[in-house]
Scaffold this active site. Structure first.
Site, PDB file in Angstrom:
ATOM      1  N   LYS A  63       0.839  -1.215   0.000  1.00 39.88           N
ATOM      2  CA  LYS A  63       0.000   0.000   0.000  1.00 39.88           C
ATOM      3  C   LYS A  63       0.873   1.264   0.000  1.00 39.88           C
ATOM      4  CE  LYS A  63      -4.235  -1.747   2.214  1.00 39.88           C
ATOM      5  NZ  LYS A  63      -3.819  -3.061   2.746  1.00 39.88           N
ATOM      6  N   THR A 118     -11.818   0.171   3.045  1.00 36.21           N
ATOM      7  CA  THR A 118     -13.187  -0.227   3.445  1.00 36.21           C
ATOM      8  C   THR A 118     -13.489   0.155   4.892  1.00 36.21           C
ATOM      9  OG1 THR A 118     -12.299  -2.430   3.746  1.00 36.21           O
ATOM     10  CG2 THR A 118     -13.647  -2.079   1.806  1.00 36.21           C
ATOM     11  N   ARG A 179     -16.283 -14.417   2.728  1.00 35.36           N
ATOM     12  CA  ARG A 179     -16.694 -15.331   3.793  1.00 35.36           C
ATOM     13  C   ARG A 179     -17.541 -16.443   3.189  1.00 35.36           C
ATOM     14  NH1 ARG A 179     -13.116 -13.256   5.683  1.00 35.36           N
ATOM     15  NH2 ARG A 179     -12.839 -12.219   7.682  1.00 35.36           N
TER      16      ARG A 179
END
Ligand code: C5P
Length: 230
Positions: A63, A118, A179
């Site tokens: 990042k 997020t 998930r």
């Protein structure tokens, strides 16, 4: 190898030794690992080279976010390690252009833009001084990733369809927050299943704790590979 090359497992573990044990435990069920800041601060690049030499694909989640000259030199050094299939940078135009320049002709190393973290919501963006809401800023930054000649984005499963539509068929759309149906969400506020994420346009899925915190990580990885197949 039963692994699906679209499944990426983050080695979010406190030490390189624990990360190496996890890789051995998972065995041939996973072919692509993400190494993030925690491990990069403690031997992560050496680990990346070792795993790369054994045939794994490596996502280095640096990042990067700095002035252009620094990003360019850093991206060049990371790519020249020979152990970088995916490299993340924050999706700002100067940063993206510098990373693409630093990557140079090493086109097997893909530059991915992190659009909007997020963890940030509309209120956070306003507090930071942005006039756009999350959705509008994500769309703007996907466009900037494309304009800079970078290869794709990190996107929540809910943004994957937009990224696919704007970026076209070859654009990389890498979605964390995966998930399996019925699993614990942990701290992922906007999770999606492997199948629905792929259906929305994701090219790769990042799925960590459902695998690495499972009693049997290899079986958990194989179950997700099976869900991806459909
Ligand atoms: O364990 P879990 O599946 O939640 O791990 C998701 C991985 O993806 C972590 O390494 C996390 O840092 C990363 N990530 C994320 N959300 C983003 C960007 C990265 O969860 N927006």
């Amino acid at each position: 190898m039963p692994a699906d090359p679209r499944l990426i497992v983050p080695l979010d573990l406190p030490s390189r030794a624990e990360a190496e044990v996890m890789v051995e435990t998972i065995g041939d069920a996973v072919a692509f690992y993400k190494i993030g800041l925690q491990l990069l601060a403690g031997g992560g690049m050496d680990l990346a080279k070792r795993l790369k030499a054994r045939g794994f694909n490596i996502f280095l989640d640096w990042k990067l976010h700095d002035i252009g000259a620094t990003v360019e030199k850093s991206a060049a050094a990371i790519v020249e390690s020979g152990a970088c299939d995916f490299l993340t940078v924050h999706a700002e135009p100067q940063v993206l252009r510098a990373a693409v320049k630093g990557r140079g002709g090493n086109l097997q190393s893909k530059i991915l833009g992190v659009t909007v973290m997020t963890s940030l919501n509309d209120h956070d963006l306003a507090e930071m001084g942005y006039a756009l809401d999350v959705e509008a800023l994500v769309a703007r930054r996907i466009g900037q990733v494309i304009d800079a000649g970078a290869d794709g984005v990190i996107a929540s499963p809910h943004e994957a369809a937009l990224a696919r539509r704007l970026g076209g068929p070859d654009f990389l759309v890498v979605t964390p927050g995966i998930r399996p149906a019925g699993a614990s969400l942990d701290d992922q506020a906007r999770a999606a299943t492997p199948a629905s994420s792929l259906a929305s346009g994701a090219s790769h899925l990042v799925c960590g704790r459902p695998i690495t915190a499972a009693r049997d990580p290899r079986a958990a990885a194989l179950a997700i590979v099976a869900e991806m197949a459909g």
